[in-house]
Design a protein around this motif. Structure first.
Motif, short mmCIF file in Angstrom:
data_model
loop_
_atom_site.label_atom_id
_atom_site.label_comp_id
_atom_site.label_asym_id
_atom_site.label_seq_id
_atom_site.Cartn_x
_atom_site.Cartn_y
_atom_site.Cartn_z
N GLY A 187 0.78 -1.27 -0.03
CA GLY A 187 0.06 0.02 -0.03
C GLY A 187 0.79 1.34 -0.22
N GLU A 188 2.04 1.14 -0.20
CA GLU A 188 3.01 2.27 -0.24
C GLU A 188 2.49 3.35 -1.35
OE1 GLU A 188 7.59 2.52 0.16
OE2 GLU A 188 7.06 1.91 -1.57
N GLY A 189 2.32 4.61 -0.86
CA GLY A 189 1.73 5.50 -1.54
C GLY A 189 0.10 5.59 -2.11
N LEU A 190 -0.62 4.61 -1.75
CA LEU A 190 -2.01 4.38 -2.11
C LEU A 190 -2.52 5.53 -1.64
CD1 LEU A 190 -4.04 2.63 -3.24
CD2 LEU A 190 -4.19 1.38 -1.01
N THR A 191 -2.54 6.08 -0.50
CA THR A 191 -3.38 7.10 0.20
C THR A 191 -3.31 8.26 -0.99
OG1 THR A 191 -2.76 6.41 2.38
CG2 THR A 191 -3.61 8.74 2.10
N ALA A 192 -1.93 8.65 -1.28
CA ALA A 192 -1.75 9.74 -2.32
C ALA A 192 -2.56 9.64 -3.63
CB ALA A 192 -0.40 10.16 -2.32
N THR A 193 -2.24 8.42 -4.40
CA THR A 193 -2.56 8.15 -5.77
C THR A 193 -3.72 7.31 -5.87
OG1 THR A 193 -1.39 6.19 -5.80
CG2 THR A 193 0.02 8.12 -6.00
N GLY A 194 -4.13 6.52 -4.90
CA GLY A 194 -5.46 5.88 -5.29
C GLY A 194 -4.95 4.39 -5.99
N ASN A 236 -6.42 -0.15 -9.13
CA ASN A 236 -5.94 -1.10 -9.97
C ASN A 236 -5.77 -2.56 -9.18
OD1 ASN A 236 -3.94 -0.17 -8.45
ND2 ASN A 236 -2.28 -0.54 -9.96
N GLY A 237 -6.33 -2.69 -8.28
CA GLY A 237 -6.49 -4.10 -7.41
C GLY A 237 -6.69 -4.95 -8.18
N GLU A 238 -7.75 -5.29 -8.72
CA GLU A 238 -8.19 -6.50 -9.55
C GLU A 238 -7.04 -6.68 -10.68
OE1 GLU A 238 -10.41 -8.68 -8.87
OE2 GLU A 238 -11.97 -7.54 -7.66
N GLU A 239 -6.57 -5.67 -11.25
CA GLU A 239 -5.76 -5.71 -12.39
C GLU A 239 -4.26 -6.46 -11.77
OE1 GLU A 239 -2.76 -2.77 -14.84
OE2 GLU A 239 -4.77 -2.24 -14.21
N PHE A 240 -3.97 -5.87 -10.55
CA PHE A 240 -2.75 -6.50 -9.85
C PHE A 240 -3.08 -7.88 -9.70
CE2 PHE A 240 -1.20 -7.41 -5.46
CZ PHE A 240 0.36 -7.83 -6.04
N LEU A 241 -4.19 -8.50 -9.28
CA LEU A 241 -4.12 -9.85 -8.64
C LEU A 241 -4.28 -10.52 -9.98
CD1 LEU A 241 -7.02 -9.82 -5.78
CD2 LEU A 241 -4.56 -9.79 -5.92
N SER A 242 -4.65 -10.01 -11.14
CA SER A 242 -4.55 -10.95 -12.22
C SER A 242 -3.01 -11.08 -12.90
CB SER A 242 -5.25 -10.15 -13.43
OG SER A 242 -6.95 -9.96 -13.53
N ARG A 243 -2.35 -10.22 -12.52
CA ARG A 243 -0.80 -10.18 -12.60
C ARG A 243 -0.43 -11.28 -11.78
NH1 ARG A 243 2.34 -4.64 -12.39
NH2 ARG A 243 3.86 -6.17 -12.33
N VAL A 244 -0.72 -11.39 -10.42
CA VAL A 244 -0.33 -12.20 -9.76
C VAL A 244 -0.45 -13.65 -10.16
CG1 VAL A 244 -0.71 -13.29 -7.16
CG2 VAL A 244 -0.64 -10.77 -7.50
N THR A 245 -1.85 -13.76 -10.72
CA THR A 245 -1.99 -15.13 -11.15
C THR A 245 -1.21 -15.63 -12.29
OG1 THR A 245 -4.55 -14.80 -10.48
CG2 THR A 245 -3.92 -16.62 -12.14
N GLU A 246 -1.09 -14.70 -13.15
CA GLU A 246 -0.14 -15.02 -14.42
C GLU A 246 1.39 -15.16 -14.03
OE1 GLU A 246 1.48 -12.54 -18.60
OE2 GLU A 246 -0.38 -11.73 -17.23
#
Length: 480
Positions: A187-194, A236-246
């Motif tokens: 979550g680093e930087g998530l507060t500022a950028t979303g 981009n949470g869902e997008e990230f989890l797709s990358r994790v699966t790949e």
């Protein structure tokens, strides 16, 4: 708190190959027998007899030590690579943590120490403590037919990536056979950028790849792999989890806040004593903080989560609060501002008074499960190395918590880094956690706080084993 990795999965090699690649054997049947001349024998004659004997004694001692461990891991062929690779052992949860049942009443005596939160987390809570830096070595043996079923739980949070693998033992309890934990600061930087940052996602994927390797080495009966606040709130949470699966083959689910609160409660059931009438359980995370009010004044169920009368999830954790107010240089004024900010969120919690008269009574207490309270406990005990067995289940009085908070406020950033129970990975987060804790204590004042070095992963394992009937009818043979 991130415990260092407990895996101890390094395969044990049963012999020492000579220069030809063949294993020499030193069993008693060979002693005193003339060796046939050959290349190997010719080379050995060039070695002093005393040196040869020392080598044989070392090989013999190595086999004896492994035999005492009792884990019959087959020796790989000469030249075979460790299936996990060196990355799998870096930062894994303290071996001592993996070798003991983690879901029963904690022992008060100290045992093998877990790695400090700093190194442990980054290394990996483990996690393994992973750091396998201390504790009795525990090499998981290869599974055999008839063994207990194996269950796994993975928790990818805003700050940490944690894995537990366990087998059921007595009803309601289990034994951890592998673990991993690493601070990834997803979550680093998530507060500022979303959004989740590229570097943070790369760190998390690296840690998850270690988890995937560990899971692939075992036959897992049931598993649950969850992601919490960082993935919940990031665009981009869902997008990230797709990358994790790949990248790793792991499929993680994003759980809602209510599920997260319930799992935290399920993981701590054995730390609530029989005569307790009410508990406020809190889990201070990296991006959110879950709070559950538990009423035990009536007929008590063995499932603690069934007694939740109210709960909330605050959209604030140690990472997000520290990013907003600053975590390296925290003055008394900055600390008070953080407390007031969290207090405003708690004031908006409509169910905060559901425990009524039970709050403040002699049979009411707080129960904290997070890196904040385990860090406070480690500092309170003056540990030179974080020791989970001494921290999990520890009772702190009100004055103890006050003293530890004041002590940390009096330390500068360098002093926090130097403390073995804080370290560089938590030095800029620990006072933000103390501020959240202080706001909770103001709303639900209690003379006692119990520390839990357990949480979502233990809750997942408990629910998986219960739903699978792992503790019913003695279906599974006891672990060796």
């Amino acid at each position: 708190m991130d415990d260092p990795d407990t895996s101890g999965n390094a395969p044990h090699r049963g012999g020492h190959p000579d220069e030809t690649g063949d294993e020499r054997r030193t069993s008693g049947g060979d002693r005193g027998q003339p060796r046939q001349p050959g290349k190997a024998a010719t080379r050995e004659r060039a070695v002093a007899p005393s040196q040869t004997h020392r080598k044989r004694r070392k090989r013999k001692r190595g086999r004896k030590v492994f035999a005492r461990d009792g884990s019959a891991v087959p020796a790989p062929q000469a030249g075979a690579k460790d299936p996990q690779g060196p990355a799998a052992h870096a930062g894994t949860e303290n071996r001592a943590h993996a070798a003991v049942a983690t879901h029963g009443t904690p022992q008060s005596s100290s045992g093998a120490a877990d790695a400090p939160s700093a190194g442990a987390s980054s290394s990996g809570e483990s996690a393994g403590a992973p750091n396998g830096r201390n504790g009795a070595a525990a090499y998981p043996r290869a599974p055999r037919p008839g063994d207990q079923p194996v269950y796994a739980a993975l928790d990818l949070g805003t700050n940490n990536c944690r894995l537990l693998v366990a087998v059921p033992t007595r009803p309601g309890q289990f034994r951890v056979i592998d673990a991993f934990s690493r601070i990834v600061r997803l979550g680093e930087g998530l507060t500022a950028t979303g959004r989740l940052g590229d570097a943070a996602m790369a760190r998390a994927i690296d840690a998850l790849a270690v988890c995937a390797t560990k899971l692939s080495l075992r036959e897992i009966r049931m598993k649950r792999l969850i992601a919490t606040e960082a993935c919940r709130s990031a665009g981009n949470g869902e997008e990230f989890l797709s990358r994790v699966t790949e990248a790793t083959g792991l499929e993680l689910e994003i759980v809602d806040r209510e599920t997260e609160a319930r799992l935290a409660v399920s993981g701590c059931g054995s730390l609530v004593e029989p005569d307790t009438e009410a508990v406020v359980l809190f889990d201070i995370g990296g991006g959110s903080s879950e709070i559950a009010l538990i009423d035990l004044s009536g007929e008590r169920s063995p499932h603690l989560a069934r007694h939740i009368v109210s709960w909330t999830s605050l959209p604030v954790g140690v990472v997000s609060l520290a990013e907003r107010f600053g975590g390296r240089h925290v003055t008394r004024e900055v600390f008070d501002d953080m407390v007031a900010d969290v207090a405003r969120m708690l004031n908006a919690f409509e169910g905060r008074d559901r425990l009524g008269r039970l709050v403040g009574g002699g049979r009411f207490h707080l129960l904290g499960t997070s890196g904040t309270v385990t860090t406070l406990a480690g500092v309170y005990l003056g540990l030179e190395r974080y020791d989970r067995k001494r921290v999990d289940g520890l009772w702190l009085e009100r004055a103890d918590v006050d003293a530890m908070t004041e002590r940390l406020l009096g330390w500068d950033f360098a002093a926090r880094v130097a403390n073995p129970c804080i370290g560089a990975d938590r030095a800029d987060l620990v006072l933000a956690g103390c501020a959240i804790l202080e706001a909770i204590r103001q709303v639900w004042p209690s003379e006692r706080l119990r520390v839990a070095d357990r949480g979502l992963r233990e809750g997942i394992l408990t629910e998986l084993m219960a739903s699978d009937g792992a503790w019913r009818r003695n279906r599974w043979r006891s672990a060796p």
